[in-house]
Design a protein around this motif. Structure first.
Motif, mmCIF file in Angstrom:
data_model
loop_
_atom_site.group_PDB
_atom_site.id
_atom_site.type_symbol
_atom_site.label_atom_id
_atom_site.label_comp_id
_atom_site.label_asym_id
_atom_site.label_seq_id
_atom_site.Cartn_x
_atom_site.Cartn_y
_atom_site.Cartn_z
ATOM 1 N N CYS A 1 -4.593 7.648 4.609
ATOM 2 C CA CYS A 1 -3.412 7.501 5.462
ATOM 3 C C CYS A 1 -2.987 8.872 5.995
ATOM 4 O O CYS A 1 -2.723 9.019 7.191
ATOM 5 C CB CYS A 1 -2.259 6.861 4.694
ATOM 6 S SG CYS A 1 -2.296 5.057 4.668
ATOM 7 N N HIS B 1 0.856 -1.190 0.000
ATOM 8 C CA HIS B 1 0.000 0.000 0.000
ATOM 9 C C HIS B 1 0.886 1.232 0.000
ATOM 10 O O HIS B 1 1.772 1.359 0.838
ATOM 11 C CB HIS B 1 -0.877 -0.032 1.261
ATOM 12 C CG HIS B 1 -1.826 1.114 1.366
ATOM 13 N ND1 HIS B 1 -2.776 1.399 0.416
ATOM 14 C CD2 HIS B 1 -1.980 2.058 2.333
ATOM 15 C CE1 HIS B 1 -3.479 2.457 0.793
ATOM 16 N NE2 HIS B 1 -3.006 2.881 1.949
ATOM 17 N N CYS C 1 -6.956 5.490 7.586
ATOM 18 C CA CYS C 1 -6.765 4.278 6.786
ATOM 19 C C CYS C 1 -6.528 3.050 7.671
ATOM 20 O O CYS C 1 -5.804 3.110 8.655
ATOM 21 C CB CYS C 1 -5.581 4.468 5.841
ATOM 22 S SG CYS C 1 -5.402 3.142 4.638
ATOM 23 N N TYR D 1 -4.843 0.585 6.873
ATOM 24 C CA TYR D 1 -3.447 0.178 6.721
ATOM 25 C C TYR D 1 -2.625 0.607 7.926
ATOM 26 O O TYR D 1 -1.685 -0.061 8.331
ATOM 27 C CB TYR D 1 -2.883 0.815 5.445
ATOM 28 C CG TYR D 1 -1.478 0.396 5.126
ATOM 29 C CD1 TYR D 1 -1.221 -0.903 4.707
ATOM 30 C CD2 TYR D 1 -0.419 1.285 5.242
ATOM 31 C CE1 TYR D 1 0.065 -1.302 4.398
ATOM 32 C CE2 TYR D 1 0.868 0.893 4.935
ATOM 33 C CZ TYR D 1 1.105 -0.400 4.528
ATOM 34 O OH TYR D 1 2.376 -0.795 4.224
ATOM 35 N N CYS E 1 -1.896 7.922 -0.270
ATOM 36 C CA CYS E 1 -3.254 7.608 0.192
ATOM 37 C C CYS E 1 -3.771 8.747 1.074
ATOM 38 O O CYS E 1 -3.195 9.054 2.115
ATOM 39 C CB CYS E 1 -3.236 6.295 0.956
ATOM 40 S SG CYS E 1 -4.763 5.908 1.806
HETATM 41 ZN ZN LIG Z 1 -3.977 4.268 3.250
#
Ligand SMILES: [Zn+2]
Ligand SMILES: [Zn+2]
Length: 198
Positions: free
Chosen positions: A185, A177, A190, A192, A182
């Motif tokens: 993020c 990722h 996020c 992730y 992103c």
């Molecule tokens: Zn992300």
């Protein structure tokens, strides 16, 4: 039906897909909550600066995020003839942010009623080729899964129904990722990054 070109940083296509599913789900599936309205999150909200309290609230709004898998198409690159591989990608870390508000209100005629609002935002990711931010597109099944989750989440948070956590968690093979490209993020929502804000 002719496909509409999504405007930058907004997702009319997603919203147009999600809204009728939402009306169906909240209006006819048990438990029904017809007093809830779905809206696009206004662009002026700086979701990055929102600091939730222990109840996941900020200024009276309850926030929740949902992880799904989205497809991204950079129209700028596609238009300028960049081969498809570089201009389209999919991501197992595609974040939908929901801000919800529920309170008694009065309409224009002074009539009191109870209403709930849900504002949604689907985060963008940055094109590797041209750095343009592209909003994710969710397919029909993922739109339906999101609305089902939303229904159960609202039932749990506002009406005390039991809730089992579910949603797309991302597969191990999808761990790749590009966090720096992103938007979710950057804003701290996020999955992730280990956000478990469901
Ligand atoms: Zn992300
Ligand atoms: Zn691009």
């Amino acid at each position: 039906m002719a496909k509409k070109t999504p405007a930058r940083q907004s997702c009319p296509t997603n919203f147009e897909k999600i809204e009728p599913i939402f009306n169906q789900e909240f209006g006819t599936n048990d438990p029904i909550f017809p007093e809830w309205t779905l809206e696009r999150m206004p662009k002026k909200i700086n979701v990055k600066r929102i600091k939730l309290d222990k109840n996941q609230m900020f200024e009276g709004w309850l926030y929740g995020s949902y992880n799904t898998k989205g497809k991204f198409r950079c129209l700028k690159c596609i238009k300028s003839g960049i081969v498809d591989n570089d201009a389209t990608w999919s991501s197992a870390y595609t974040t939908v942010l929901c801000a919800t508000y529920y309170e008694p209100d009065a309409d224009d005629y002074g009539q009191d009623w109870i209403g709930g609002w849900i504002e949604i935002k689907i985060f963008a990711q940055q094109c590797k080729n041209c750095d343009e931010y592209v909003t994710a597109e969710l397919d029909d099944q993922r739109c339906r899964n999101f609305v089902k989750w939303l229904h159960r989440w609202i039932a749990h948070k506002f009406y005390g129904y039991p809730f089992s956590r579910f949603g797309y968690r991302g597969k191990t093979i999808d761990r790749h990722h590009l966090a720096n490209r992103c938007e979710a993020c950057h804003a701290g929502w996020c999955y992730y990054r280990g956000n478990k804000n469901q």
